[in-house]
Design an enzyme around this catalytic site. Structure first.
Site, PDB file in Angstrom:
ATOM      1  N   ASN A 100      75.580  46.884  42.724  1.00 40.14           N
ATOM      2  CA  ASN A 100      74.502  47.699  43.292  1.00 40.14           C
ATOM      3  C   ASN A 100      74.872  48.107  44.705  1.00 40.14           C
ATOM      4  OD1 ASN A 100      71.815  48.835  43.456  1.00 40.14           O
ATOM      5  ND2 ASN A 100      71.230  47.089  44.713  1.00 40.14           N
ATOM      6  N   SER A 130      75.507  47.964  51.843  1.00 37.30           N
ATOM      7  CA  SER A 130      76.281  46.893  51.215  1.00 37.30           C
ATOM      8  C   SER A 130      76.403  47.182  49.725  1.00 37.30           C
ATOM      9  CB  SER A 130      75.568  45.542  51.365  1.00 37.30           C
ATOM     10  OG  SER A 130      75.268  45.245  52.706  1.00 37.30           O
ATOM     11  N   LEU A 183      65.700  44.269  37.439  1.00 33.60           N
ATOM     12  CA  LEU A 183      66.235  43.847  36.148  1.00 33.60           C
ATOM     13  C   LEU A 183      65.776  42.423  35.849  1.00 33.60           C
ATOM     14  CD1 LEU A 183      69.881  45.161  36.635  1.00 33.60           C
ATOM     15  CD2 LEU A 183      68.040  46.239  35.314  1.00 33.60           C
ATOM     16  N   HIS A 190      73.130  48.909  48.304  1.00 30.96           N
ATOM     17  CA  HIS A 190      71.857  48.607  48.971  1.00 30.96           C
ATOM     18  C   HIS A 190      71.924  49.106  50.413  1.00 30.96           C
ATOM     19  CE1 HIS A 190      68.130  46.524  49.798  1.00 30.96           C
ATOM     20  NE2 HIS A 190      68.684  46.041  50.885  1.00 30.96           N
ATOM     21  N   GLU A 194      77.185  55.320  52.282  1.00 30.79           N
ATOM     22  CA  GLU A 194      77.153  54.815  50.912  1.00 30.79           C
ATOM     23  C   GLU A 194      78.109  55.607  50.020  1.00 30.79           C
ATOM     24  OE1 GLU A 194      73.163  54.736  49.312  1.00 30.79           O
ATOM     25  OE2 GLU A 194      72.387  53.661  51.043  1.00 30.79           O
ATOM     26  N   ASP A 207      68.889  41.350  45.538  1.00 33.62           N
ATOM     27  CA  ASP A 207      69.840  41.675  46.607  1.00 33.62           C
ATOM     28  C   ASP A 207      70.528  40.437  47.184  1.00 33.62           C
ATOM     29  OD1 ASP A 207      69.143  44.379  46.305  1.00 33.62           O
ATOM     30  OD2 ASP A 207      67.538  44.227  47.786  1.00 33.62           O
TER      31      ASP A 207
END
Length: 189
Positions: A108, A137, A94, A110, A175, A146
């Site tokens: 997000n 994470s 982005l 990751h 996740e 990140d």
């Protein structure tokens, strides 16, 4: 309960998006998924979202200047009434402009224990380094890749004989349970 309106950005099958949608259907969940958007009009996750009654938006960035592409994505999210953005396997970086438009409202997932292994090939890098654990994470998105505030993590043991694919499979399962929980906490704070 007024639920926070979340837009999910994907680039592929959308398994994390599916986990977020499943969690959002619990009566006490503080968020709802109001749109799923993608940079890949053929992303499998879009078809799944539509089959679940969730509006979608897709626009390929090919042949479009990045500012024009992101302005279109921004407009689609705003039209859907999005308050928070969840990146779920969205494979585009982005721009600073986009991050600034949604400051402190983009999260997000990751596949590493940040700040270790930012970027790509996280599982192979963790194995090559001889790490005992990998993991995932959830973090706030900032202009730096990140690097935003880490909101939650789950460790996944690296087993003898693991390769990047076998570790990735176990991290993905982690996740799917971490992201919905952390997103719920994030929109409630």
């Amino acid at each position: 309960m007024n639920k926070t309106r979340v837009g999910v950005l994907i680039s592929g099958r959308g398994s994390n998006m599916m986990a977020l949608v499943a969690a959002s259907r619990a009566p006490d969940c503080p968020y709802e998924i109001v749109v799923v958007a993608s940079d890949k009009p053929t992303a499998a996750g879009l078809g799944w979202a539509l089959s679940e009654g969730i509006p979608t938006f897709a626009l390929s960035p090919k042949g479009i200047a990045k500012p024009i592409y992101e302005a279109a994505m921004d407009a689609a999210l705003r039209e859907a009434g999005v308050e928070t953005i969840a990146l779920a396997g969205y494979m585009r970086l982005l721009t600073d402009w986009f991050v600034d438009q949604w400051r402190d409202r983009i999260v997000n997932i990751h596949p590493s224990l940040l700040p270790k292994y930012k970027g790509l090939d996280t599982h192979a890098r963790a194995i090559a380094a001889g790490d005992a654990v990998g993991g995932c994470s959830v973090h706030v998105v900032t202009e730096e890749l990140d690097a935003g505030e880490v909101l939650g993590q789950t460790e996944v043991p690296i087993l003898k004989g693991d390769d990047a694919d076998s570790l990735a499979e176990r991290v993905l399962a982690a996740e799917h349970s971490l992201y919905p929980k952390v997103l719920a906490e994030f929109v409630s704070r």
